[in-house]
Design a protein around this motif. Structure first.
Motif, PDB file in Angstrom:
ATOM      1  N   TYR A  15      -3.678   8.987   1.062  1.00 53.09           N
ATOM      2  CA  TYR A  15      -4.434   8.667  -0.148  1.00 53.09           C
ATOM      3  C   TYR A  15      -5.430   9.784  -0.485  1.00 53.09           C
ATOM      4  O   TYR A  15      -5.733  10.034  -1.648  1.00 53.09           O
ATOM      5  CB  TYR A  15      -5.171   7.338   0.020  1.00 53.09           C
TER       6      TYR A  15
ATOM      7  N   ALA B 102     -10.731   3.618  -7.098  1.00 53.63           N
ATOM      8  CA  ALA B 102      -9.298   3.397  -7.223  1.00 53.63           C
ATOM      9  C   ALA B 102      -8.752   3.022  -5.863  1.00 53.63           C
ATOM     10  O   ALA B 102      -9.295   3.443  -4.824  1.00 53.63           O
ATOM     11  CB  ALA B 102      -8.610   4.651  -7.761  1.00 53.63           C
ATOM     12  N   GLY B 103      -7.687   2.226  -5.849  1.00 54.48           N
ATOM     13  CA  GLY B 103      -7.139   1.830  -4.561  1.00 54.48           C
ATOM     14  C   GLY B 103      -5.883   1.008  -4.709  1.00 54.48           C
ATOM     15  O   GLY B 103      -5.349   0.842  -5.815  1.00 54.48           O
ATOM     16  N   LYS B 104      -5.416   0.499  -3.589  1.00 53.22           N
ATOM     17  CA  LYS B 104      -4.202  -0.320  -3.603  1.00 53.22           C
ATOM     18  C   LYS B 104      -4.250  -1.306  -2.448  1.00 53.22           C
ATOM     19  O   LYS B 104      -4.651  -0.981  -1.331  1.00 53.22           O
ATOM     20  CB  LYS B 104      -2.960   0.560  -3.469  1.00 53.22           C
TER      21      LYS B 104
ATOM     22  N   GLY C  31      -8.478   2.877  -0.590  1.00 53.66           N
ATOM     23  CA  GLY C  31      -8.924   3.346  -1.901  1.00 53.66           C
ATOM     24  C   GLY C  31      -9.926   4.469  -1.763  1.00 53.66           C
ATOM     25  O   GLY C  31     -10.245   4.924  -0.665  1.00 53.66           O
TER      26      GLY C  31
ATOM     27  N   MET D 175      -4.200   3.685 -10.123  1.00 48.70           N
ATOM     28  CA  MET D 175      -4.812   2.992  -8.994  1.00 48.70           C
ATOM     29  C   MET D 175      -6.205   2.463  -9.344  1.00 48.70           C
ATOM     30  O   MET D 175      -6.668   1.480  -8.760  1.00 48.70           O
ATOM     31  CB  MET D 175      -4.879   3.936  -7.784  1.00 48.70           C
ATOM     32  N   SER D 176      -6.847   3.098 -10.313  1.00 48.72           N
ATOM     33  CA  SER D 176      -8.144   2.568 -10.762  1.00 48.72           C
ATOM     34  C   SER D 176      -7.973   1.226 -11.458  1.00 48.72           C
ATOM     35  O   SER D 176      -8.860   0.363 -11.399  1.00 48.72           O
ATOM     36  CB  SER D 176      -8.839   3.564 -11.694  1.00 48.72           C
TER      37      SER D 176
ATOM     38  N   SER E  59       0.824  -1.205   0.000  1.00 48.82           N
ATOM     39  CA  SER E  59       0.000   0.000   0.000  1.00 48.82           C
ATOM     40  C   SER E  59       0.860   1.258   0.000  1.00 48.82           C
ATOM     41  O   SER E  59       0.354   2.361  -0.227  1.00 48.82           O
ATOM     42  CB  SER E  59      -0.930   0.010   1.220  1.00 48.82           C
TER      43      SER E  59
ATOM     44  N   ILE F   5      -8.164  -1.891  -9.189  1.00 44.61           N
ATOM     45  CA  ILE F   5      -9.495  -2.426  -8.899  1.00 44.61           C
ATOM     46  C   ILE F   5     -10.136  -3.008 -10.153  1.00 44.61           C
ATOM     47  O   ILE F   5     -10.810  -4.044 -10.091  1.00 44.61           O
ATOM     48  CB  ILE F   5     -10.390  -1.323  -8.281  1.00 44.61           C
TER      49      ILE F   5
END
Length: 747
Positions: free
Chosen positions: A552, A623-625, A639, A603-604, A443, A607
């Motif tokens: 984030y 979006a996330g990690k 995210g 990051m999108s 992350s 997902i």
């Protein structure tokens, strides 16, 4: 005159009367012999009454006289001692009487103030400190309160003089029958004595004598023979000084009723959301029932237990004639329930965190009554709590001791929800969202690519994923490996992040400079010592969930740092002046807006088709990690959507490795469940990102979401293909030169 024979008669004086003659005795008694006279004088004359018995003689007479003497002595000592005791007791009562202040001075004896926390809508959601609402007259409370307290605590309250010998004797008998000492358990104290104990027998709190207020109160509650005697004297002095209703008013203000509520007015507001003057018999009975054990019977801890206790009080009220049979049955059929605010009992972890963000003299150690206006959204808080509960109940085996934490905030750092552990209805507990510093794992990688984007690279720039080692002075070769133990060859930066590849992340970190990566992470709000070696890129440094979620948020808002905050405003109750304003929010720019928009796109992809696919929100762009640390001791998913940022951590408190859990597994499930509930009724908005355009002759990346972006005015626009292609080609050439040529081979 002549005599017989011619002789003149002889004249003689009359004989002088004797004592007997003088007492009225006319007849002359014959003289007695000397012996008889002496005997008559030796024997005293006895007057005997008709029917009188003779006093026994001998040992029996002696014994009776001895017993009479002893009893007389005892009686003499008793009434004299009683007189002395009475004088001493009267003096002691007068002594305390002279020291007692006006009863209004005894209404509020708190050494701490109260803190009332309001949510973002201005509604009360939590309380801290000692909540208090002043009652200055018995008519300010419902008669039901007065009757419930008297029926429960002291049915002879209006008849005794402060102490009840019958009550004490009964309490001693019960204690002995239950196998306790005479003074253990039931005390037989009257309401006046209980009030005296609440006043600590007139001894004020002194910080130099007692370390804490709790220690002071414990000392006041100690039960010894001497303290019971002093308590009785103090109670009688109160009876002489105050009226019965005034004593009851003091008691109603001083009694602790659980959940930080001091007094019946505060408890009525705390549990039922109404003033004490409006309490019905069922509510009054529930509050009176708390006097026995405030924490155990608090309805916020166990509503059913509180209702059962209230039923007992209702019966006492009926038996003593305070309520009718109809009122009794109505109270039993419709027991008191909590208000919406008390029932939700939200914000335990959040409230504790906000209290820590303010100065202690206005929060934890306040002597004033304070209002805190906060950022929490109770709807979002419930969503987060429900998501955690449902995932743990449905996907973890029974008995698992794994823990988790959730933070939800807006892009400016305003925290909308905080869950610091699986037990949500807590106060003062260990908050894993703010206190637990854990390794961040993958992350952390977005900050590595943020540095590359800020230097002008694009998501389409490439790097070679291959066996790779770097020499670390003093430690030898450092050779990172991918989680899959495979190598992908040449990949774009977007794909490297999407698949969470370790080797490309380390290569990019080394190429852009660890100092740049460390600087960007620090400026985004990761306020911890960051690793100096190449493993920095893989998240070996520690951070808290609230810090990571705030970092984030900086990516979502276009590259500006934020300080997570929960406090909007602090002021004293009853005043309009703001003593303290917002505790955080936007800070300085960390990376360019373009870099942030590219990073959001990358990051999108995590997902859409990468390690975080379990976090998909349907049609809503996100979006996330993911993040998983060494030996899976920590698992993360952080995210955002266009509206909210959310972070989830999962692990064991003792660092035991998780079994079969990665950031893309259960943490992603919790994140998804949380965000689905958070966004109920919220319109779908596009992510603030730019989709990179491929150079001429190269297929553009496929993206299924909304590709519009927001300009400085907030209007949607399309990325200019020519500009994007030009910058992408430049970035591609630079990165190829630096990464492909320099690190495309093994060192």
């Amino acid at each position: 005159m002549s005599s017989k024979g011619g002789k003149r008669p002889v004249l003689r004086a009359d004989k002088r009367p004797t004592k007997a003659t003088s007492r009225g005795t006319t007849a002359k008694k014959p003289a007695a012999s000397a012996s008889k006279v002496s005997k008559r004088k030796a024997a005293p004359r006895k007057s005997r009454r008709v029917g009188a018995t003779a006093r026994p003689r001998g040992p029996i007479g002696w014994l009776r006289r001895l017993i009479g003497f002893v009893l007389g002595l005892i009686w003499s000592l008793t009434w004299r001692s009683a007189a002395v005791v009475g004088l001493v007791l009267g003096g002691a009562v007068l002594y305390f009487y002279a020291q007692l202040p006006p009863f209004t001075d005894l209404i509020d004896g708190r050494t701490r103030g109260s803190v009332t926390l309001m949510d973002r809508e201005g509604d009360v959601f939590a309380w801290r400190g000692e909540q208090f609402g002043s009652i200055t007259d018995i008519n300010q409370v419902s008669p039901n309160v007065k009757n419930a307290v008297v029926a429960t605590e002291d049915r002879r309250f209006y008849w005794h003089l402060g102490v009840s010998p019958r009550g004490v004797a009964s309490a001693i008998r019960i204690n002995l029958s239950e196998g306790r000492s005479a003074l253990s358990g039931h005390g037989g104290s009257t309401l006046t004595q209980q009030t005296a104990k609440l006043l600590c027998l007139g001894v004020p709190y002194d910080a130099s004598v007692w370390k804490t207020e709790a220690a002071y109160e414990d000392d006041c509650r100690r039960t010894t023979i001497w303290r019971k005697v002093k308590e009785a004297i103090y109670a009688m002095a109160m009876e002489a000084k105050y009226t019965k209703d005034e004593i009851l008013v003091i008691y109603l203000n001083r009694a602790y009723l659980g959940a930080s509520a001091r007094g019946f007015e505060a408890a009525a507001q705390r549990y039922f959301g109404v003033p004490a003057s409006q309490l019905d018999p069922g509510q009054a009975a529930m509050l009176a029932g708390l006097l026995k054990a405030p924490t155990r019977y608090a309805p916020t801890n166990n509503l059913q237990r509180a209702q059962d206790r209230a039923d007992t009080v209702i019966k006492l009220m009926y038996d003593q004639g305070y309520i009718t049979a109809a009122e009794r049955d109505r109270a039993w059929d419709r027991p008191a329930t909590l208000s919406a605010a008390a029932e939700s009992n939200t914000g335990g972890y959040f409230a504790d965190w906000v209290m820590d963000t303010g100065p202690n003299f206005l929060t934890r150690d306040t002597t004033e009554d304070v209002l805190l206006f906060t950022t929490i959204d109770q709807r979002i808080q419930k969503a987060a709590e429900g998501a955690m509960r449902d995932v743990f109940e449905s996907k973890l085996k029974e008995g698992s001791e794994a823990q988790a934490a959730i933070v939800v905030m807006s892009a400016d750092g305003a925290v909308r929800a905080m869950v610091g552990g699986r037990e949500t209805q807590v106060s003062g507990a260990f908050n894993r969202a703010t206190m637990a510093k854990r390794q961040t794992g993958s992350s952390f990688k977005p900050f590595v690519y943020a540095a590359a984007m800020d230097l002008g690279y694009t998501p389409l720039a490439t790097v070679v994923d291959e066996p790779y080692c770097i020499n670390v002075p003093g430690s030898g070769d450092y050779c990172p490996k991918n989680y899959s133990r495979e190598f992908k060859g040449r990949v774009t930066l977007s794909d490297a992040l999407k698949e969470s590849l370790n080797i490309p992340a380390v290569k990019v970190s080394e190429a852009v400079g660890r100092e740049n990566v460390r600087k960007i992470a620090t400026e985004f709000g990761i306020d911890n010592a960051l690793a100096n070696g190449p493993a920095l890129a893989l998240g070996v440094s520690e951070s808290t969930l609230v810090e990571m979620t705030g970092a984030y948020a900086g990516i979502l808002n276009g590259g500006r740092s934020v300080t997570p905050y929960g406090l909007n405003e602090l002021r004293l109750q009853g005043e309009n002046e703001t003593l303290m304003g917002q505790g955080g929010g936007f800070g300085e720019r960390v990376i360019s807006e373009q870099a942030a928009r590219y990073l959001v796109y990358m990051m999108s992809q995590v997902i859409d088709g990468g390690t975080g696919q379990r976090a998909k929100l349907g049609d809503r762009p996100a979006a996330g990690k993911t993040g998983t640390t060494q030996a899976a001791r920590d698992a993360w998913f952080i995210g955002f959507t266009a509206d909210y940022v959310a972070g989830v951590w999962m692990g064991y408190d003792d660092n035991t490795p998780l079994s079969g859990v990665t950031g893309g597994g259960l943490p992603a499930d919790i994140w998804r469940e949380t965000m689905l509930r958070v966004h109920e009724g919220v319109p779908i908005s596009p992510l603030p990102m730019d989709v990179p355009q491929a150079p001429a002759g190269v297929a553009a990346p496929q993206y299924q979401g909304n590709t519009t972006t927001a300009n400085s005015n907030g209007a949607g626009r399309q990325q200019a293909p020519a500009q994007a292609e030009q910058k992408d080609n430049l970035a591609e050439r630079v990165l190829q030169d630096v990464l492909g040529n320099l690190f495309g081979r093994r060192n």
